[in-house]
Design a protein around this motif. Sequence first.
Motif, PDB file in Angstrom:
ATOM      1  N   SER A 126      80.342  11.407  27.427  1.00 35.18           N
ATOM      2  CA  SER A 126      80.331  12.263  26.240  1.00 35.18           C
ATOM      3  C   SER A 126      79.223  11.797  25.306  1.00 35.18           C
ATOM      4  CB  SER A 126      81.683  12.193  25.519  1.00 35.18           C
ATOM      5  OG  SER A 126      81.651  12.962  24.332  1.00 35.18           O
ATOM      6  N   HIS A 127      78.543  12.752  24.678  1.00 34.64           N
ATOM      7  CA  HIS A 127      77.482  12.420  23.741  1.00 34.64           C
ATOM      8  C   HIS A 127      77.968  12.445  22.298  1.00 34.64           C
ATOM      9  CE1 HIS A 127      75.015  12.637  27.214  1.00 34.64           C
ATOM     10  NE2 HIS A 127      75.183  13.933  27.357  1.00 34.64           N
ATOM     11  N   GLN A 128      79.262  12.527  22.131  1.00 28.42           N
ATOM     12  CA  GLN A 128      79.890  12.442  20.817  1.00 28.42           C
ATOM     13  C   GLN A 128      81.327  11.956  21.003  1.00 28.42           C
ATOM     14  OE1 GLN A 128      82.503  14.638  20.562  1.00 28.42           O
ATOM     15  NE2 GLN A 128      82.013  15.917  22.305  1.00 28.42           N
ATOM     16  N   PRO A 129      81.902  11.271  20.014  1.00 35.07           N
ATOM     17  CA  PRO A 129      83.248  10.715  20.187  1.00 35.07           C
ATOM     18  C   PRO A 129      84.374  11.682  19.853  1.00 35.07           C
ATOM     19  CG  PRO A 129      82.338   9.988  18.104  1.00 35.07           C
ATOM     20  CD  PRO A 129      81.263  10.828  18.765  1.00 35.07           C
ATOM     21  N   VAL A 130      84.044  12.848  19.321  1.00 36.17           N
ATOM     22  CA  VAL A 130      85.059  13.734  18.754  1.00 36.17           C
ATOM     23  C   VAL A 130      86.060  14.223  19.798  1.00 36.17           C
ATOM     24  CG1 VAL A 130      85.395  15.938  17.561  1.00 36.17           C
ATOM     25  CG2 VAL A 130      83.504  14.431  16.912  1.00 36.17           C
ATOM     26  N   SER A 131      85.594  14.487  21.018  1.00 33.70           N
ATOM     27  CA  SER A 131      86.480  15.074  22.030  1.00 33.70           C
ATOM     28  C   SER A 131      87.301  14.040  22.789  1.00 33.70           C
ATOM     29  CB  SER A 131      85.651  15.890  23.032  1.00 33.70           C
ATOM     30  OG  SER A 131      84.720  15.052  23.698  1.00 33.70           O
ATOM     31  N   ALA A 220      73.059   5.556  22.826  1.00 33.09           N
ATOM     32  CA  ALA A 220      72.563   6.919  23.057  1.00 33.09           C
ATOM     33  C   ALA A 220      71.516   6.922  24.166  1.00 33.09           C
ATOM     34  CB  ALA A 220      71.973   7.486  21.772  1.00 33.09           C
ATOM     35  N   TRP A 221      71.483   8.020  24.919  1.00 32.26           N
ATOM     36  CA  TRP A 221      70.521   8.169  26.010  1.00 32.26           C
ATOM     37  C   TRP A 221      69.303   8.911  25.466  1.00 32.26           C
ATOM     38  CZ3 TRP A 221      74.421  10.293  30.196  1.00 32.26           C
ATOM     39  CH2 TRP A 221      75.362   9.295  30.473  1.00 32.26           C
ATOM     40  N   VAL A 222      68.293   8.162  25.112  1.00 34.09           N
ATOM     41  CA  VAL A 222      67.085   8.740  24.509  1.00 34.09           C
ATOM     42  C   VAL A 222      65.876   8.392  25.370  1.00 34.09           C
ATOM     43  CG1 VAL A 222      65.601   8.784  22.487  1.00 34.09           C
ATOM     44  CG2 VAL A 222      68.082   8.547  22.203  1.00 34.09           C
ATOM     45  N   LEU A 223      65.121   9.396  25.749  1.00 34.34           N
ATOM     46  CA  LEU A 223      63.882   9.188  26.491  1.00 34.34           C
ATOM     47  C   LEU A 223      62.729   9.163  25.505  1.00 34.34           C
ATOM     48  CD1 LEU A 223      62.350   9.053  29.224  1.00 34.34           C
ATOM     49  CD2 LEU A 223      62.182  11.552  29.103  1.00 34.34           C
ATOM     50  N   PRO A 224      61.978   8.068  25.426  1.00 33.11           N
ATOM     51  CA  PRO A 224      60.818   8.045  24.529  1.00 33.11           C
ATOM     52  C   PRO A 224      59.874   9.204  24.833  1.00 33.11           C
ATOM     53  CG  PRO A 224      61.295   5.835  25.339  1.00 33.11           C
ATOM     54  CD  PRO A 224      62.171   6.776  26.118  1.00 33.11           C
ATOM     55  N   ASP A 225      59.491   9.914  23.805  1.00 35.63           N
ATOM     56  CA  ASP A 225      58.637  11.099  23.950  1.00 35.63           C
ATOM     57  C   ASP A 225      57.216  10.734  23.535  1.00 35.63           C
ATOM     58  OD1 ASP A 225      57.508  13.611  24.064  1.00 35.63           O
ATOM     59  OD2 ASP A 225      59.195  14.611  23.076  1.00 35.63           O
ATOM     60  N   GLU A 226      56.308  10.750  24.482  1.00 37.57           N
ATOM     61  CA  GLU A 226      54.917  10.357  24.218  1.00 37.57           C
ATOM     62  C   GLU A 226      53.996  11.563  24.021  1.00 37.57           C
ATOM     63  OE1 GLU A 226      54.403   7.292  23.706  1.00 37.57           O
ATOM     64  OE2 GLU A 226      56.351   6.576  24.450  1.00 37.57           O
ATOM     65  N   ARG A 227      54.546  12.765  24.008  1.00 39.22           N
ATOM     66  CA  ARG A 227      53.699  13.948  23.861  1.00 39.22           C
ATOM     67  C   ARG A 227      53.033  13.969  22.483  1.00 39.22           C
ATOM     68  NH1 ARG A 227      57.670  18.734  24.447  1.00 39.22           N
ATOM     69  NH2 ARG A 227      58.945  17.222  23.269  1.00 39.22           N
ATOM     70  N   PRO A 228      51.748  14.303  22.423  1.00 36.32           N
ATOM     71  CA  PRO A 228      51.087  14.401  21.112  1.00 36.32           C
ATOM     72  C   PRO A 228      51.562  15.640  20.368  1.00 36.32           C
ATOM     73  CG  PRO A 228      49.594  15.129  22.835  1.00 36.32           C
ATOM     74  CD  PRO A 228      50.821  14.591  23.541  1.00 36.32           C
ATOM     75  N   LEU A 229      51.516  15.569  19.056  1.00 40.43           N
ATOM     76  CA  LEU A 229      51.793  16.751  18.253  1.00 40.43           C
ATOM     77  C   LEU A 229      50.614  17.710  18.341  1.00 40.43           C
ATOM     78  CD1 LEU A 229      53.282  15.035  15.066  1.00 40.43           C
ATOM     79  CD2 LEU A 229      54.541  16.242  16.868  1.00 40.43           C
ATOM     80  N   THR A 389      67.925   1.117  21.163  1.00 43.25           N
ATOM     81  CA  THR A 389      67.071   2.015  21.945  1.00 43.25           C
ATOM     82  C   THR A 389      67.208   1.775  23.442  1.00 43.25           C
ATOM     83  OG1 THR A 389      65.201   0.473  21.741  1.00 43.25           O
ATOM     84  CG2 THR A 389      65.389   2.208  20.070  1.00 43.25           C
ATOM     85  N   ASP A 390      68.203   0.981  23.833  1.00 47.89           N
ATOM     86  CA  ASP A 390      68.351   0.618  25.249  1.00 47.89           C
ATOM     87  C   ASP A 390      69.520   1.316  25.922  1.00 47.89           C
ATOM     88  OD1 ASP A 390      70.383  -0.690  23.890  1.00 47.89           O
ATOM     89  OD2 ASP A 390      70.137  -2.597  24.956  1.00 47.89           O
ATOM     90  N   GLY A 391      69.976   2.441  25.362  1.00 48.84           N
ATOM     91  CA  GLY A 391      71.152   3.110  25.913  1.00 48.84           C
ATOM     92  C   GLY A 391      70.999   3.532  27.359  1.00 48.84           C
ATOM     93  N   THR A 392      69.837   4.058  27.718  1.00 51.41           N
ATOM     94  CA  THR A 392      69.639   4.482  29.109  1.00 51.41           C
ATOM     95  C   THR A 392      69.609   3.286  30.050  1.00 51.41           C
ATOM     96  OG1 THR A 392      67.227   4.514  28.823  1.00 51.41           O
ATOM     97  CG2 THR A 392      68.403   6.587  28.474  1.00 51.41           C
ATOM     98  N   THR A 393      69.043   2.180  29.600  1.00 56.87           N
ATOM     99  CA  THR A 393      69.009   0.973  30.439  1.00 56.87           C
ATOM    100  C   THR A 393      70.409   0.423  30.651  1.00 56.87           C
ATOM    101  OG1 THR A 393      66.786   0.402  29.668  1.00 56.87           O
ATOM    102  CG2 THR A 393      68.099  -1.371  30.621  1.00 56.87           C
ATOM    103  N   VAL A 394      71.202   0.371  29.585  1.00 59.36           N
ATOM    104  CA  VAL A 394      72.581  -0.109  29.702  1.00 59.36           C
ATOM    105  C   VAL A 394      73.367   0.760  30.680  1.00 59.36           C
ATOM    106  CG1 VAL A 394      74.770  -0.390  28.458  1.00 59.36           C
ATOM    107  CG2 VAL A 394      72.627  -1.170  27.414  1.00 59.36           C
ATOM    108  N   ALA A 395      73.272   2.081  30.510  1.00 63.69           N
ATOM    109  CA  ALA A 395      74.023   2.999  31.364  1.00 63.69           C
ATOM    110  C   ALA A 395      73.545   2.930  32.809  1.00 63.69           C
ATOM    111  CB  ALA A 395      73.904   4.426  30.833  1.00 63.69           C
ATOM    112  N   ALA A 396      72.227   2.883  33.020  1.00 59.91           N
ATOM    113  CA  ALA A 396      71.690   2.854  34.381  1.00 59.91           C
ATOM    114  C   ALA A 396      72.113   1.591  35.121  1.00 59.91           C
ATOM    115  CB  ALA A 396      70.166   2.955  34.341  1.00 59.91           C
ATOM    116  N   ARG A 397      72.007   0.467  34.465  1.00 59.14           N
ATOM    117  CA  ARG A 397      72.389  -0.785  35.125  1.00 59.14           C
ATOM    118  C   ARG A 397      73.887  -0.851  35.377  1.00 59.14           C
ATOM    119  NH1 ARG A 397      68.264  -4.811  31.775  1.00 59.14           N
ATOM    120  NH2 ARG A 397      66.446  -4.417  33.113  1.00 59.14           N
TER     121      ARG A 397
END
Length: 414
Positions: A126-131, A220-229, A389-397
């Motif tokens: 879940s991406h929120q605790p409410v449910s 949180a599962w956040v992918l760093p976004d390197e796209r230029p504005l 900022t390590d949520g994806t690493t924690v979950a993946a491992r």
Amino acid sequence: MRVLFSTYGSRGSVEPIVGLAVRLRELGAEVRVCAPPDQEFVERLAGVGVEMVPAGRPVRPVVTTVTPGSAVGLAQRASELMAVQFDTVAAAARGCDALVVTGPLPVAAAARSVAEKLGIRYVHASHQPVSLPSPHRRPPVRRGQPLPPETVDNQTLWDEDAGIAHTMFGEMLNTHRASAGLPPVDNVRDYAFTEQPWLATDPVLAPWQPTDLGVVQTGAWVLPDERPLPADLVAFLDAGEPPVYVGFGSTPVTAPGDVARAAIGAVRAQGRRAVVSRGWAGLALIDDQDDCFLVGEVNQQALFRRVAAVVHHGSAGTTTTATLAGAPQVVLAGGGDQPYWAGRVSGLGIGAEHDGPAPTTDSLSAALETALTPRTRERAAAVAATIRTDGTTVAARLLLDELSRERPAVSASA
């Protein structure tokens, strides 16, 4: 290791999956994602090189046409979502080691049934605790199924919620399960969530108070976004003081023209320029003055670092992105988990909670005045420094370690 993701929802449901899928791939896993076939999701997954399996109908027409809170057509949509899991997702899951699922209850319950049938690892996230059931808060109201107003005990209400959920979805799930040769379940909600669901939120922004449920909070599962504005947006940002961002993502907005007028009027009342995001609500500028700039799909991580404040709807994704950027926030919460995130923004002192999703120029200007104070800006910067900022690493491992332990050992003579 082969991992399949299944989700159904708007950008806020898909984007975290993208982040974890990319991290798993970096750690050597094979990944693919079952998601709605909306063009923006197809392009997003293609852009990061993750295989996508289109699953179900496009979600944007559903989100933008269904009346908030209405149960009209819910049974048909739920049945379709379950059928997609037993058909499309089941086919994609063959040969996989794990099925990671987010999204509405019909999706999760059917997906766990698929994993059960195939004998593979199932994770509900879940991406929120409410449910997630907790005696520390009331359950959210399900469409067309109000909770008994005379009941005030939270645990009793969660028990009522389990019964409501099973009444809504139990028969259709068990019909699918019978066709797949599986026995019936008697509690759809708890079956879908499991005894150890994952919570993909930051522990500072969305803390989980311990309960009997074995929730695993990964961050949180956040992918760093390197796209230029875009160059024209950068030119606008460089031409003056930091503007205020206004956008409501994939949340439908009643009378978007009125909301745009109120929002731009409020920003101007505070002596600020505005960056307005079209979003699924189709917001537009109200005149041709040069103090406002209209954007479509854009790198919010980069943009939010350059704005004075973020006015938004209170989704998990936008709230997390703004918090990470250290941007003060004003949240115009509608339904679902949005009031929770609005409360967290206000409670942490990193912004203001607007009273409801329908602003006037005066009401939004007052909220912006709070968000734009030096005190709020300082607090937002301080909280940003604490967000993991390590949520994806924690979950993946965590997932890969679990799968490694579950795999049978290979003998030396094999």
